[in-house]
Write a protein that holds these residues in place. Structure first.
Motif, PDB file in Angstrom:
ATOM      1  N   HIS A 127      34.032  44.135  52.331  1.00 53.70           N
ATOM      2  CA  HIS A 127      33.674  44.675  51.017  1.00 53.70           C
ATOM      3  C   HIS A 127      34.529  44.097  49.869  1.00 53.70           C
ATOM      4  N   PRO A 128      34.504  42.778  49.689  1.00 49.83           N
ATOM      5  CA  PRO A 128      35.301  42.173  48.610  1.00 49.83           C
ATOM      6  C   PRO A 128      34.623  42.328  47.248  1.00 49.83           C
ATOM      7  N   GLU A 129      35.358  41.972  46.199  1.00 49.81           N
ATOM      8  CA  GLU A 129      34.754  41.803  44.868  1.00 49.81           C
ATOM      9  C   GLU A 129      34.060  40.446  44.883  1.00 49.81           C
ATOM     10  N   TYR A 130      33.047  40.270  44.033  1.00 53.59           N
ATOM     11  CA  TYR A 130      32.234  39.043  44.135  1.00 53.59           C
ATOM     12  C   TYR A 130      31.642  38.690  42.776  1.00 53.59           C
ATOM     13  N   ALA A 131      31.232  37.425  42.659  1.00 52.10           N
ATOM     14  CA  ALA A 131      30.537  36.940  41.457  1.00 52.10           C
ATOM     15  C   ALA A 131      29.904  35.598  41.805  1.00 52.10           C
ATOM     16  N   ARG A 132      28.916  35.194  41.005  1.00 52.42           N
ATOM     17  CA  ARG A 132      28.331  33.857  41.189  1.00 52.42           C
ATOM     18  C   ARG A 132      29.376  32.801  40.827  1.00 52.42           C
ATOM     19  N   ALA A 133      29.269  31.650  41.446  1.00 55.30           N
ATOM     20  CA  ALA A 133      30.287  30.607  41.261  1.00 55.30           C
ATOM     21  C   ALA A 133      30.290  30.009  39.867  1.00 55.30           C
ATOM     22  N   ASP A 134      29.267  30.305  39.067  1.00 51.67           N
ATOM     23  CA  ASP A 134      29.285  29.800  37.682  1.00 51.67           C
ATOM     24  C   ASP A 134      29.876  30.833  36.711  1.00 51.67           C
ATOM     25  N   ASP A 135      30.305  32.009  37.241  1.00 51.74           N
ATOM     26  CA  ASP A 135      30.885  33.061  36.396  1.00 51.74           C
ATOM     27  C   ASP A 135      32.397  32.855  36.310  1.00 51.74           C
ATOM     28  N   LYS A 136      32.842  32.066  35.335  1.00 49.04           N
ATOM     29  CA  LYS A 136      34.270  31.717  35.224  1.00 49.04           C
ATOM     30  C   LYS A 136      35.135  32.915  34.805  1.00 49.04           C
ATOM     31  N   LEU A 137      34.500  33.958  34.240  1.00 45.99           N
ATOM     32  CA  LEU A 137      35.276  35.153  33.854  1.00 45.99           C
ATOM     33  C   LEU A 137      35.851  35.868  35.074  1.00 45.99           C
ATOM     34  N   PHE A 138      35.208  35.632  36.244  1.00 43.73           N
ATOM     35  CA  PHE A 138      35.700  36.253  37.471  1.00 43.73           C
ATOM     36  C   PHE A 138      37.108  35.751  37.809  1.00 43.73           C
ATOM     37  N   LEU A 139      37.353  34.469  37.468  1.00 40.12           N
ATOM     38  CA  LEU A 139      38.657  33.855  37.771  1.00 40.12           C
ATOM     39  C   LEU A 139      39.649  34.226  36.675  1.00 40.12           C
ATOM     40  N   SER A 140      40.108  35.468  36.724  1.00 43.73           N
ATOM     41  CA  SER A 140      40.993  35.986  35.671  1.00 43.73           C
ATOM     42  C   SER A 140      42.057  36.886  36.278  1.00 43.73           C
ATOM     43  N   ILE A 141      42.980  37.327  35.417  1.00 47.39           N
ATOM     44  CA  ILE A 141      43.964  38.346  35.831  1.00 47.39           C
ATOM     45  C   ILE A 141      43.326  39.696  35.536  1.00 47.39           C
ATOM     46  N   LEU A 142      43.147  40.490  36.568  1.00 48.05           N
ATOM     47  CA  LEU A 142      42.411  41.749  36.426  1.00 48.05           C
ATOM     48  C   LEU A 142      43.378  42.926  36.400  1.00 48.05           C
ATOM     49  N   PRO A 143      43.349  43.763  35.349  1.00 46.49           N
ATOM     50  CA  PRO A 143      44.219  44.947  35.342  1.00 46.49           C
ATOM     51  C   PRO A 143      43.726  46.013  36.318  1.00 46.49           C
ATOM     52  N   VAL A 144      44.674  46.772  36.886  1.00 49.26           N
ATOM     53  CA  VAL A 144      44.336  47.899  37.767  1.00 49.26           C
ATOM     54  C   VAL A 144      44.943  49.158  37.144  1.00 49.26           C
ATOM     55  N   TYR A 145      44.123  50.199  36.958  1.00 53.23           N
ATOM     56  CA  TYR A 145      44.557  51.415  36.272  1.00 53.23           C
ATOM     57  C   TYR A 145      44.657  52.596  37.242  1.00 53.23           C
ATOM     58  N   ALA A 146      45.500  53.568  36.880  1.00 58.01           N
ATOM     59  CA  ALA A 146      45.575  54.822  37.640  1.00 58.01           C
ATOM     60  C   ALA A 146      44.210  55.487  37.575  1.00 58.01           C
ATOM     61  N   SER A 147      43.749  56.017  38.697  1.00 56.19           N
ATOM     62  CA  SER A 147      42.394  56.550  38.750  1.00 56.19           C
ATOM     63  C   SER A 147      42.364  57.926  39.405  1.00 56.19           C
ATOM     64  N   THR A 148      41.165  58.455  39.573  1.00 51.37           N
ATOM     65  CA  THR A 148      40.951  59.712  40.283  1.00 51.37           C
ATOM     66  C   THR A 148      39.604  59.622  40.974  1.00 51.37           C
TER      67      THR A 148
END
Length: 675
Positions: A127-148
């Motif tokens: 169950h990974p995160e995914y995107a099409r190979a032409d979606d360059k926004l996927f290759l980014s630094i992704l913030p992780v927030y406190a959740s519930t």
């Protein structure tokens, strides 16, 4: 706009708004200042051959086939993608295929980010995160927030980036331009945008530095403004004379180098013509009381009165007796506490106002409005964390800018004391008096209890005394802990040939004091107690401390309790008892067994618990530090403190920018602080 409710945003209905409220997010401002707890870097694409096993990585792979399978136990359907990167075959497994099966097509390239599990030449991702190979926004630094429960990271990322995009361009700078220049800081607008939309490591580092710096800078400056110590008041010069020198020469012991250095600091302050504002930070039993008496003596030799405040009546009386031992009847010393009768209190107050009382030693009773002084020169507070800042201020205002000395034996992490006492001069007393032996500390498992009791009996038969400390007064139905009353009964039976006493917080003050006095006179051999004995009691003959359910106490408190023994020439011992230890409790116990310095213990406490919980932050009502961590950001703290001093100096010189800035902070303070 900053205070608008979140359900004004597209996609935030009442249900989602209620879930967001659970994690403290109600307005746009809440979201803007809700910083990521960590980041996921999805920018680097790795080949399977390079990828470490069981590590999160980004791969680029072609989907070769798509199949579905029903899992026997749960009867749920899963989707399995057979994929291939340059050389390696593998499987990508999704647990809820109904939402995503139409996204994937065979013979197309996709990015996947997840934990890789290697199986020889094959690999698997669940169950990974995914995107099409032409979606360059996927290759980014992704913030992780406190959740519930019920809030997905993808929703939180979208929310934070939407709000940061709306608000960061209209955020007003909060620091004066000269401060941002001094600190070489980026603008607040850039910091708030980049913390939620990091472009790369460098921009994220710059953004975090700016926000951490501002937290530490404003916290220190607000404390100084709160305490109104941004200028030094003029005060009478108190000079050293021959009697003070003679007193030091004839002491029955030699002052340690640390005591000598601290007293030199005090003398410089008293002679400066400005009001002393000094903190003496000393470890348990390091000899701070003699420094207090030397300071009082300097006031007396300059025809001034002195005050010594203690947090408890028994500690005040201990100081009173010690003062009488050193000075006899040469100076008139009076005690003011709850044990003094109304008639006697009236007489003492009248004598203080007339100036016939030289030294007043007491508790909160000294704070009463009708305690007036003729010539108050020095105010000394012992164990200062038991008094609020406002209480100390009341006493210091009873004279014409008296000199103020604060003494603390509570270990305060060095970095935390830089914040709490950034406006004060600090002297460290980190040497023990000659002849004092380090206390031997042992962790005692249930299987070794009988051996410990045999050892205690040997010490009792050698006329030593013992403390037993319990976390509760009485047995609790909900907590499986040893109570003082239950242990008192058990010890009376076990040590029936010795006197066992009990003292706890539910007793009246007079009753507690009577028992403590009996223990000091060695009429009680074993004292069972709650933490009421934590502060300052001096019984040199007590050489064993047993702390039950030691996992329930913080490091600082354990160190304070241990400091009740080891006050004489005999070797002393501390036994820490516990039946169950969490990982954190184990780390605390190991620190106690291996470390005797209160300063080292305090630093470890800060490291283990973080700055939000350590003594001094919550107790002083300081705002929570969102990004700053005092155990990690000492360099930034010192840099910010240096700049705070420059701001105060500029304020004193009439710099308009600084006057406006500090006036603005002063308006915020009443809402922010509860000192």
């Amino acid at each position: 706009m900053f205070n608008m409710p979140l359900n004004n945003l597209k996609g935030i209905g009442d249900k989602k708004a209620a879930k967001l409220k659970k994690i403290g997010l109600s307005t746009y401002r809440d979201v803007l200042y809700d910083f990521p707890v960590r980041y996921i870097d999805r920018r680097k694409i790795v080949n399977i051959s390079e990828a470490p096993d069981q590590v999160h990585v980004t791969i680029r792979a072609k989907v070769l086939s798509i199949r579905f399978k029903v899992v026997n136990k749960s009867k749920k359907e899963i989707m399995i993608l057979e994929v291939m990167d340059s050389f390696h075959h593998g499987e990508i497994v999704f647990f809820s295929p109904q939402y995503i099966q139409s996204f994937f097509k065979t013979n197309e390239l996709y990015y996947f980010f997840g934990k890789i599990e290697k199986m020889g030449a094959l690999f698997k991702m669940m169950h990974p995160e995914y995107a099409r190979a032409d979606d360059k926004l996927f290759l980014s630094i992704l913030p992780v927030y406190a959740s519930t429960l019920g809030l997905y990271q993808s929703d939180l990322v979208r929310l934070h980036q939407q709000v940061a995009g709306l608000l960061s361009p209209i955020v007003e700078e909060t620091l004066p331009m000269s401060v941002t220049a001094l600190g070489k800081l980026c603008t607040l607008q850039d910091a708030l945008y980049q913390i939620h939309h990091p472009k790369d490591e460098q921009t994220l580092k710059v953004a975090r530095y700016r926000l951490i710096y501002e937290e530490l800078f404003t916290l220190q400056l607000k404390l100084i403004v709160l305490k109104n110590n941004y200028h030094r008041a003029k005060a009478d010069r108190l000079e050293m004379d021959q009697e003070v020198s003679d007193f030091m020469t004839h002491l029955p012991f030699k002052l340690t180098n640390a005591q000598v250095k601290a007293f030199e600091d005090i003398k410089v302050d008293l002679k400066s013509g400005n009001s002393m504002n000094r903190l003496i930070q000393g470890d348990v039993g390091s000899g701070k009381t003699i420094l207090a008496f030397l300071t009082l003596l300097m006031a007396l030799r300059n025809q001034k009165q002195g005050v010594l405040m203690a947090p408890t009546a028994i500690l005040a009386r201990q100081h009173y007796e010690s003062f009488k031992q050193y000075f006899g009847e040469k100076y008139k010393v009076e005690i003011l506490d709850s044990g003094v009768s109304a008639k006697e209190k009236k007489r003492v107050k009248a004598d203080i106002e007339l100036g016939t009382v030289d030294v007043v030693i007491g508790t909160h009773a000294v704070l009463e409005e009708d305690v007036l002084f003729k010539a108050l020169g020095v105010v000394i507070t012992d164990e200062q964390h038991r008094f609020g800042v406002r209480q100390r201020t009341i006493v210091s205002q009873k004279g014409d800018n008296p000199h103020v000395l604060i003494m603390s034996a509570t270990p305060i992490p060095r970095t935390l004391s830089l914040i709490l006492y950034g406006d004060m001069d600090v002297s460290i007393v980190d040497e023990m008096p000659a002849g004092r032996k380090p206390i031997k500390t042992h962790f005692v498992r249930p299987s070794k209890l009988e051996e410990m009791y045999v050892f205690i009996r040997e010490k009792l038969e050698a006329s030593r005394q013992v403390y037993f400390v319990c976390p509760l007064v009485e047995d609790s139905e909900t907590l499986d802990l040893t109570s003082a009353t239950a242990h008192y009964e058990a010890l009376k039976e076990r040590f029936h040939d010795f006197n066992v006493g009990i003292v706890h917080g539910k007793m009246k003050t007079k009753e507690k004091d009577l028992i403590m006095e009996s223990f000091k006179r060695n009429e009680i051999n074993i004292l069972v107690s709650t933490t009421v004995i934590e502060v300052g009691i001096n019984v040199p003959n007590a050489s064993v401390m047993v702390i039950l359910n030691s996992e329930r106490f913080g490091l600082s408190q354990l160190h304070q309790l241990r400091g009740r023994v080891g006050r004489g020439d005999e070797q002393s011992y501390c036994f820490l008892l516990s039946e169950k230890l969490s990982k954190d409790a184990k780390a605390r116990i190991e620190t106690m067994v291996n470390e005797t310095s209160g300063f080292e213990i305090a630093d470890k406490d800060l490291e283990l618990r973080g700055s939000g919980e350590v003594f001094g932050v919550r107790q002083h009502g300081l705002p929570e530090l969102k990004l700053a961590d005092l155990s990690k950001h000492k360099k930034i703290l010192l840099e910010a403190q240096k700049h705070v001093k420059i701001v105060i100096a500029e304020y004193q010189l009439g710099n308009t920018e600084m006057i406006q800035y500090i006036d603005k902070l002063r308006l915020e303070i009443n809402e922010t602080f509860t000192l």
